[in-house]
Write a protein that holds these residues in place. Sequence first.
Motif, short mmCIF file in Angstrom:
data_model
loop_
_atom_site.label_atom_id
_atom_site.label_comp_id
_atom_site.label_asym_id
_atom_site.label_seq_id
_atom_site.Cartn_x
_atom_site.Cartn_y
_atom_site.Cartn_z
N LEU A 181 58.47 1.26 -68.72
CA LEU A 181 58.73 2.77 -67.87
C LEU A 181 58.32 3.96 -69.32
N SER A 182 58.14 4.00 -70.27
CA SER A 182 57.53 4.18 -71.55
C SER A 182 56.47 4.26 -71.08
N LEU A 183 55.47 3.72 -71.65
CA LEU A 183 53.96 3.25 -71.60
C LEU A 183 53.84 3.83 -69.96
N SER A 184 54.36 3.49 -69.15
CA SER A 184 53.82 4.34 -67.77
C SER A 184 53.68 5.69 -67.69
N ILE A 185 54.72 6.14 -68.41
CA ILE A 185 54.61 7.77 -68.92
C ILE A 185 53.95 8.63 -69.45
N LEU A 186 53.49 7.30 -70.68
CA LEU A 186 52.36 8.50 -71.74
C LEU A 186 51.04 7.89 -71.04
N VAL A 187 51.09 6.76 -70.13
CA VAL A 187 49.47 7.07 -69.76
C VAL A 187 48.95 7.75 -68.56
N LEU A 188 50.11 7.89 -67.84
CA LEU A 188 49.51 9.31 -66.69
C LEU A 188 49.77 10.26 -67.39
N VAL A 189 50.53 10.86 -68.67
CA VAL A 189 49.77 12.13 -68.49
C VAL A 189 48.87 11.91 -69.65
N HIS A 190 48.07 10.64 -70.64
CA HIS A 190 46.81 10.92 -70.87
C HIS A 190 45.97 11.29 -70.25
N GLU A 191 46.07 10.05 -68.98
CA GLU A 191 44.66 10.28 -68.21
C GLU A 191 44.90 11.87 -67.08
N PHE A 192 45.66 12.10 -66.90
CA PHE A 192 46.33 13.40 -66.39
C PHE A 192 45.29 14.34 -67.62
N GLY A 193 45.95 14.32 -68.58
CA GLY A 193 44.40 15.42 -69.27
C GLY A 193 43.31 15.49 -69.38
N HIS A 194 42.53 14.48 -69.47
CA HIS A 194 41.51 13.83 -68.95
C HIS A 194 41.02 14.40 -67.03
N PHE A 195 41.83 13.88 -66.48
CA PHE A 195 41.49 14.92 -64.94
C PHE A 195 41.21 15.88 -65.24
N LEU A 196 42.52 16.54 -65.19
CA LEU A 196 42.37 17.78 -65.79
C LEU A 196 41.44 18.85 -66.18
N PHE A 197 41.40 18.70 -67.24
CA PHE A 197 39.87 19.20 -67.88
C PHE A 197 38.88 18.73 -66.95
N ALA A 198 38.29 17.39 -66.57
CA ALA A 198 37.25 17.20 -65.70
C ALA A 198 37.27 17.99 -64.30
N ARG A 199 38.18 18.34 -64.11
CA ARG A 199 38.35 18.72 -62.43
C ARG A 199 38.44 20.81 -63.18
N LEU A 200 37.84 21.06 -64.15
CA LEU A 200 38.34 21.96 -64.58
C LEU A 200 36.89 22.71 -64.27
N PHE A 201 35.78 21.88 -65.07
CA PHE A 201 34.94 22.08 -65.12
C PHE A 201 33.97 21.62 -64.35
N LYS A 202 34.17 20.84 -62.98
CA LYS A 202 33.88 20.12 -61.80
C LYS A 202 33.07 19.28 -62.31
N VAL A 203 33.80 18.48 -63.22
CA VAL A 203 33.61 16.83 -63.71
C VAL A 203 34.10 16.31 -61.80
N ARG A 204 34.16 14.98 -61.44
CA ARG A 204 33.57 14.38 -60.26
C ARG A 204 34.65 13.27 -60.80
N VAL A 205 35.70 13.35 -61.06
CA VAL A 205 36.72 11.88 -61.28
C VAL A 205 36.38 10.69 -59.94
N GLU A 206 35.99 9.43 -60.32
CA GLU A 206 36.24 8.90 -59.21
C GLU A 206 37.27 8.00 -59.53
N LYS A 207 37.63 7.84 -60.10
CA LYS A 207 39.13 6.25 -59.92
C LYS A 207 40.10 7.23 -60.96
N PHE A 208 41.54 7.57 -60.80
CA PHE A 208 42.97 7.52 -61.71
C PHE A 208 43.85 6.19 -61.47
N TYR A 209 43.92 5.84 -62.35
CA TYR A 209 44.83 4.32 -62.27
C TYR A 209 45.82 4.41 -62.94
#
Length: 441
Positions: free
Chosen positions: A13-41
Motif C-alpha cells: 500500500l505504501s509503495l503503491s501510493i509513492l509510485v502513483l504520486v511519483h509517476e503523476f509528477g512526470h505525467f502532470l508536467f508532460a501534459r502541461l507541456f503538451k507531451v503525449r503520455v502513452e501509458k500510466f501504470y
Amino acid sequence: METFLIKALQLILSLSILVLVHEFGHFLFARLFKVRVEKFYLFFDPWFALFRFKPKNSDTEYGVGWLPLGGYCKISGMIDESMDKEQMAQPPQPWEFRSKPAGQRLLIMVGGVLFNFLLAIFIYSMVLFTWGDTYLPLRNVTAGMEFSQTFREIGFRNGDILLRADEEPLERLDEHCLRQVVGARTVTVLRDGQETAIAIPADAMQRLLRNKDGFANYRYPAVINKVVAETAQQAGLREGDRITAVDTVASVAFSDLREQLYADRGREATLRIVRADGSTAQIMVPIDSAGHIGVQMRSPLSLYETTTRTYNLFTAFPAGVALGWNTLTGYVGDMKYVFTREGASSIGGFGTIGNIFPAAWDSRTFWMLTAFLSVILAFMNILPIPALDGGHIMFLLYEVVTRRKPSDKFLEYAQIVGMVLLFGLLLYANGNDVLRFFFRS
C-alpha cells in the motif's frame, strides 16, 4: 504468517501510493507541456495487465500490472525502460518529449522527485496536525538507558542518562540522536549523579553496522499493566505491582526481569514486589517454557513524563517542511556509510523495508513510514545514474550547459548500462535479505 501478511500489505500500500504520486509528477508536467503520455501504470505489465482502461479521445492508457516492483509513465519520444527503438527511429513529432526545449524536458524529469518530496512534507504536516508530536525527553528517563554491547564497549554503561553530544543537547531517542552520538567527539552522560564524558571513536557507526546490535533503549522499572493469565491472577499478582526481584536476583529494570525469567523458565520462582500503595509482598509464580508469567508490563511512555507539541494548520506545515528537510539531510549524510564494507553488507531489499512496518496496523506509524520512504524514493531517483530520473537530468543539464544534445544511440546505451546496474543492485539487496533469513543467528 499473519504478521508477514500485515507487514507485506502495508508495504504494498505504501509503495503503491509513492509510485502513483511519483509517476503523476512526470505525467502532470508532460501534459502541461503538451507531451503525449502513452501509458500510466501502477506495477509493471510484461506480457499482460490485471487491468487496463483507455478513456475515449485520450492518448493515455491507464492500468495495473501484475508485477509489484514499481510503476511507470511511458512518455512519447523518450528513451526509457521501455526501450522503444522503433518509435525513436521515426522522425520527431511535435507532441514528443524529444521535440520539446531542454528546460521543459528537465521539468518533466524533475516532476517525479519533486512530487515525492512534496508528498513527504504534506504527510508529515498532516500527521503533526492530527496527532501532534508526543515524545519522551531523555532527561526524564531517570533510570537512564540500556546500551548495546557495541556502545558498552565504547564506554557507555546501563543506567547512563544521555545529556549532550559535544555541546549539543540530546533531546529524544531517535535516528537524529544516534547521528549526534556517532558524529560527536565526546558524549556527556549523567552517571551516579555526576557528569561523565565518553570519547566516541571515529568508527562508531561502522562498529554498529558490523555488529548489528543497535544503539540503546529506555531503562524502566517492571510495573504490571495488566494481569492476563489465570495462573498469575491466582498467584496474587495485581495491576500496578512493581517486580523488584526474582528469587534473590534483583530486577532493577524490566530487562533484568525478562532475562531472569527466561533463565528460570519452566519452573516456579518467588517474585518480590512493591504494591501500588507502597506495601511489599513475596509471591510464588509459575514461569512458562517461554519465560512468561502471564502479565503485560507498562511501557516507558506511561512511566515517565512525556512532552506533547500540538500544531494547527498554520504551524503544522512549517514543522512538516523542517521534518522533511531534516529527514532528507540525515539520510543523505548516512549514505557515506554505504561505501564501507559494513554499510554495504547492511543494504536490504523489500524484506528489510517491509520489516520496518509494525505487526499491527497503526495509522500514525504507517503514514510516518510512508513519508520517510517518500523522501528516500525522491533521493534515490535523483542520483545521477542512467535509467533513473537523475541520469536523465544529468544528460539534460549537460545539454543545457554545452548546447549539445547527446545522441539517441548514446542515450540508449546509457539506459541499458543503468538498467543493468539497477538490476544488479536489486539482486544484491534482496539477496542480502534472503541470506539474513536463512542464516540469522
